[in-house]
Design an enzyme around this catalytic site. Structure first.
Site, PDB file in Angstrom:
ATOM      1  CB  CYS A  57      -0.935  -0.009   1.206  1.00 42.54           C
ATOM      2  SG  CYS A  57      -0.092  -0.492   2.726  1.00 42.54           S
ATOM      3  CG  HIS A  97      -0.826   4.108   4.657  1.00 43.98           C
ATOM      4  ND1 HIS A  97      -1.442   3.663   5.797  1.00 43.98           N
ATOM      5  CD2 HIS A  97      -0.220   3.009   4.103  1.00 43.98           C
ATOM      6  CE1 HIS A  97      -1.242   2.357   5.930  1.00 43.98           C
ATOM      7  NE2 HIS A  97      -0.515   1.937   4.911  1.00 43.98           N
TER       8      HIS A  97
END
Ligand code: A2P
Length: 357
Positions: free
Chosen positions: A152, A265
């Protein structure tokens, strides 16, 4: 794909060149597995038969998809008969154990785990960056094979950095991440919620997924520490970016930190480009880049946040500025946020599948 199409809300799958696709999801009860369901529905992916697979613990549970009820089945070697596309997100060991059975049954596996990412011959794809590596691999619906979905943090970094690399060349990347609980799965998200309640109530936090207090704290990423002083997550960003760019010498250093955020994130990224680039040009390049939305409002001090990036397709990019420690104008700094479960996992995997429609 324009940034307008990928910003705000969700794009639909492209017009169909093949008939419907029989889809299986391995890990359908997990954080990414649940997002697969949302992304497939929102993009109106042309699903024929649909199989939802998880461990024996979940067999028999009911899940609704496009208004119909589906029953979770236990993942076994026999799960993939008649399956064209198997989306895996059940951890690396489950992928290693069951992906070969899926390929033997003729399915294309798009694997979200790290099990096959660095395996030679397995394409590692971010559609905005290296879609051509998928066509070059010859893997297609009906032919079978394994395609890996990158980590990711790697995906989110590359969606933002790649257009600048194309525009000006790239000498070096220094990145620091601020990573959400979701990267460690649904249980980690529940633990962050539970700990937050406990800490606010003056109770000792329950530490089961992570070994230390997560709520109102942050810590170095919980992946294994390597001999060079970098952890596994940091080295994934380096190794995977090198493979995706086809540049084994790409210079990247990462520091990965877990922060008490639920599902998106953030990354602080400093680049040394191949030539000088002023911030106006950088903003222009990023505004035109697929999968990117520029959020860079200095006047109101409004920049990307994990909350704003949550449940969005686009990677948000802001704080676009010269790196004033660089003397020759090649240094550029930015702050990036992307939904870890969505573009960092489920959406990227479905976009890979769409390249084969
Ligand atoms: P289950 O819910 O039955 O345990 P997350 O990444 O959010 O932790 O989710 C992990 C996913 O992988 C869940 O759907 C989980 O199913 C599934 N899973 C874990 N281990 C296995 C296994 N051995 N076989 C099949 N599915 C598994």
């Amino acid at each position: 794909m324009s940034s307008a199409q990928t910003s705000g809300q969700h794009r639909r799958a492209p017009a169909l060149r093949t008939s419907t696709v029989n889809v299986a999801i391995a890990g359908a009860t997990g954080a990414v597995g649940q997002e697969f369901l949302r992304v497939l529905e929102q993009r109106d992916f042309p699903i024929g038969q649909f199989k939802l697979l998880a461990s024996a613990r979940s067999a028999g549970k009911r899940v609704s998809f496009k208004g119909a009820e589906h029953t979770i089945e236990e993942l076994t070697d026999d799960s993939f008969k008649g399956v064209d596309l198997a989306l895996f997100s059940a951890g690396g060991s489950t992928s290693k154990r069951f992906a070969p059975a899926a390929v033997d049954a003729g399915a294309v596996v798009v694997d979200n785990s790290s099990a096959f990412r660095m395996t030679q011959g397995v394409p590692l794809i971010v559609p905005e960056v290296n879609a051509e590596a998928l066509s070059a691999s010859g893997i297609a619906i009906g032919k079978g094979g394994v395609i890996a979905n990158p980590n990711c943090s790697t995906i989110i970094m590359l969606v933002a950095v790649h257009p600048l690399r194309v525009a000006a060349g790239l000498r070096r990347v220094v990145v620091s991440t601020y990573q959400a609980a979701s990267g460690a799965g649904a249980a980690a998200m529940r633990e962050l919620e539970q700990q937050t309640r406990q800490v606010l109530a003056g109770e000792a936090p329950t530490c089961e997924v992570f070994s230390q207090q997560y709520a109102l704290n942050l810590f170095s990423h919980d992946s294994a520490m390597q001999a060079n002083g970098y952890n596994q997550e940091e080295m994934k960003m380096v190794d995977e970016a090198r493979k995706i760019w086809g540049d084994p010498a790409a210079r990247i250093a990462a520091t990965c930190i877990r922060v008490p955020v639920m599902r998106a994130h953030a990354e602080s990224i400093t680049l040394e480009l191949g030539r000088a680039m002023d911030e106006a040009e950088a903003r222009q390049v990023l505004a035109a880049a697929p999968g990117v939305e520029v959020v860079d409002d200095r006047e109101h001090n409004r920049f990307p946040t994990p909350l704003e990036a949550s449940d969005r397709d686009a990677v948000l990019v802001g704080r676009i500025r010269q790196d004033i420690s660089s003397e020759d104008g090649r240094g550029l700094a930015m702050f990036v946020c992307g939904d870890q479960i969505r573009k960092g996992a489920a959406l990227n995997a479905v976009q890979i599948a769409e390249l084969m429609l």
